[in-house]
Design a protein around this motif. Structure first.
Motif: not given
Length: 456
Positions: A381-396
Motif C-alpha cells: 500500500p505504501q509503494q502504491i501510494g508513493r507512486l500515486m503521489f509521485q505522478l501527481e507531482g508533475y504534469s506529464g
C-alpha cells in the motif's frame, strides 16, 4: 431629513447605473448620536429618502455603502458592528454572516472579474467573501423554494506547490479561498435529522466520481466545496482528514485529480434535488499533449484500483492476525476448553504463515539496538501510494522507470493477494472445520483498520 445639522458624512457614493442617483451615509457618534442614517436620491440631491429599513440600531452607525457593479438593486453597507446587504435597492436589509464577526466595517469593494466581496474591517484585517453569486441571485422566488442550487463558476485545477512545511510556526499567511469548485445552495428550513444532504459529482458519462456529504447544512445559504478530486480509494480516518486540511502529505490517500471537462453536481435533500454543471479548467500555466494526459490518467487510475486491493488485503491480514493471536492467547488460560494438540499446531502454523506474508501489506518496525541495518521494502500500500503521489507531482506522461515500477508493484500485489486468499479460503477454512468438529468457536478474518504509524 431627520439628520441633525453638522452630522459627519461618512460616505457619498454615486450610482453607476442612473444619472442623478446617489447614496449618502451619516455617522453621528461624535455627537453621541448612534442612530442609523442612510439615504438615497434619484434627482441629483433635490430630495432624499431613507433606505435604512431593516438596519438595526444595535448595528451601530453606517460607515460605507457600496452598489454591486452588475446589479443596481444589490447593496452592501458596513456598520460599526458588522455588514449588511439588500437585494431590493435598500428597501430591506439582512445581516451578512458567513463567518464575518460583528466587527466594524470601514470600507467595501467588489472585485468585478471574480465577483468577490472585500471588506476592510477595523482590527480584524481584510474579509473576503468569494463569489457573490448566491447573494446576487437571491429573490423572493428563490427564498420561497425548499431547495435552490445556485450556478457554479468555473473552477481551475491549480497545481499548488506546498512550500510552508519547514518555515516554523511563527509565519503568518492569510488562508486562500477553498480549493476547487464552490457549491452554494439555499434551504428554506433546516433538514430533518434523518434527511441527509448529499452532493454527488458526476462526469460526462453519468458516473459518480465524488460524493460530498454536508451534515452541517442549515436553513439559509450553505457553502461547501469540491476539491476537484475523485473519491479517495479508501475512506480516510478523522485524523487523516485533519492532516489533509493542514497540507500534510501523510494525511492518508486522496482521490486523483479529475481531468478538465464539464461535470454535473447534484444536491439532494430527502426527495428534493437540483443539479448544476461546473466546468473544470486546466491550470493555464500547464502545457501537456493529449497523448501524455491520457497516459498519465491511465497510470493514475491503475494505481488507484491497485491501492483499493492493497488496502483490503492489509485490513484482512491485520484482522486475521489479530483473531489468531487472541485465540491462541485464550487457549492458554486455565479455564479455557481443551484444545487438541493437532489443532493448536495447525493454528500456530497458520499464524507463522500470516507473519511471513504480513510484511507485504503492513510496515514492520523494530526498536532498540540490533544487528547490522538491512533494507526492507515498504509494504505494497505504501509503494502504491508513493507512486500515486509521485505522478501527481508533475504534469506529464509516466517515465519508463515509473511504468516499470507500476508493472512490478502490480505483479507483487497479484502474488501477495493470491497467497492471502489461499490463507483465508484454504488454510483458515481447514482450521475452522477442525475447530467446529471439536466444538470450539471458529476464527474469523474480519478486516480491521491497520495500526496507526508515525509519519516518516
Amino acid at each position: 431629513p431627520g439628520v441633525p445639522k453638522g452630522t459627519y458624512v461618512s460616505r457619498i457614493v454615486a450610482s453607476k447605473y442612473e444619472a442623478g442617483t446617489a447614496f449618502v451615509a451619516f455617522d453621528g457618534h461624535r455627537s453621541n448620536d448612534f442612530h442609523v442614517y442612510l439615504f438615497k436620491t434619484t434627482d441629483y440631491g433635490q430630495s432624499w429618502h431613507s433606505i435604512a429599513n431593516g438596519l438595526p440600531e444595535s448595528g451601530g452607525t453606517i460607515h460605507v455603502i457600496r452598489q454591486h457593479p452588475s446589479d443596481p438593486n444589490l447593496l452592501f453597507a458596513g456598520a460599526e458592528f458588522g455588514a449588511y446587504f439588500s437585494i431590493d435597492g435598500g428597501e430591506h436589509w439582512n445581516q451578512l454572516k458567513m463567518g464575518l464577526p460583528n466587527v466594524r466595517v470601514d470600507d467595501i469593494q467588489i472585485q468585478p472579474r471574480e465577483n468577490d466581496l472585500i471588506l476592510a474591517t477595523h482590527g480584524r484585517s481584510i474579509y473576503i467573501l468569494d463569489d457573490l453569486t448566491p447573494i446576487e441571485q437571491l429573490s423572493p422566488k428563490v427564498l420561497d423554494e425548499d431547495l435552490h442550487f445556485f450556478p457554479i463558476r468555473p473552477a481551475i485545477s491549480w497545481r499548488m506547490y506546498q512550500n510552508s512545511w519547514f518555515t516554523g510556526q511563527q509565519v503568518f499567511a492569510g488562508p486562500n479561498p477553498p480549493y476547487g469548485a464552490l457549491i452554494d445552495f439555499y434551504l428554506k428550513s433546516k433538514p430533518a435529522k434523518d434527511a441527509k444532504v448529499k452532493t454527488p459529482v458526476l462526469d460526462s458519462a453519468g458516473k459518480v466520481v465524488r460524493e460530498i456529504d454536508d451534515a452541517n447544512a442549515e436553513a439559509g445559504i450553505t457553502r461547501t466545496n469540491w476539491d476537484l478530486r475523485s473519491n479517495p480509494p479508501v475512506k480516510p480516518t478523522p485524523e487523516q482528514l485533519a492532516a489533509q486540511e493542514q497540507g500534510f502529505f501523510f494525511g492518508g490517500p486522496r482521490g486523483p485529480m479529475v481531468e478538465p471537462g464539464t461535470y454535473t453536481v447534484k444536491v439532494s435533500v430527502g426527495d428534493t434535488s437540483q443539479t448544476q454543471t461546473v466546468k473544470v479548467k486546466e491550470d493555464p500555466r500547464i502545457e501537456i499533449t493529449a497523448a501524455a494526459r491520457t497516459a498519465r490518467h491511465d497510470a493514475v487510475m491503475r494505481l488507484y484500483d491497485l491501492y483499493k486491493t492493497a488496502d483490503h488485503g492489509q485490513k484482512t491480514i491485520v484482522g486475521l492476525k489479530k483473531s489468531l493471536d487472541e485465540s491462541l492467547a485464550a487457549w492458554k488460560k486455565p479455564d479455557a476448553p481443551k484444545i487438541p494438540d493437532a489443532i493448536r499446531k495447525q493454528a500456530e502454523d497458520l499464524s507463522k504463515k500470516v507473519d511471513d506474508l504480513r510484511g507485504k501489506f503492513v510496515s514492520e518496525r523494530g526498536c532498540g539496538a540490533g544487528g547490522p541495518l538491512h533494507y526492507t521494502p515498504p509494504p505494497l500500500p505504501q509503494q502504491i501510494g508513493r507512486l500515486m503521489f509521485q505522478l501527481e507531482g508533475y504534469s506529464g506522461a509516466p517515465t519508463a522507470s515509473e511504468n516499470e515500477q507500476i508493472a512490478d508493484v502490480s505483479k507483487q500485489l497479484k502474488e501477495a493477494t493470491a497467497a492471502l486468499d489461499k490463507l483465508v479460503n484454504t488454510d483458515l477454512a481447514r482450521l475452522n472445520k477442525a475447530l467446529n468438529d471439536a466444538g470450539v468457536p471458529h476464527i474469523t478474518a474480519v478486516p480491521t483498520a491497520p495500526p496507526a504509524l508515525r509519519p516518516e
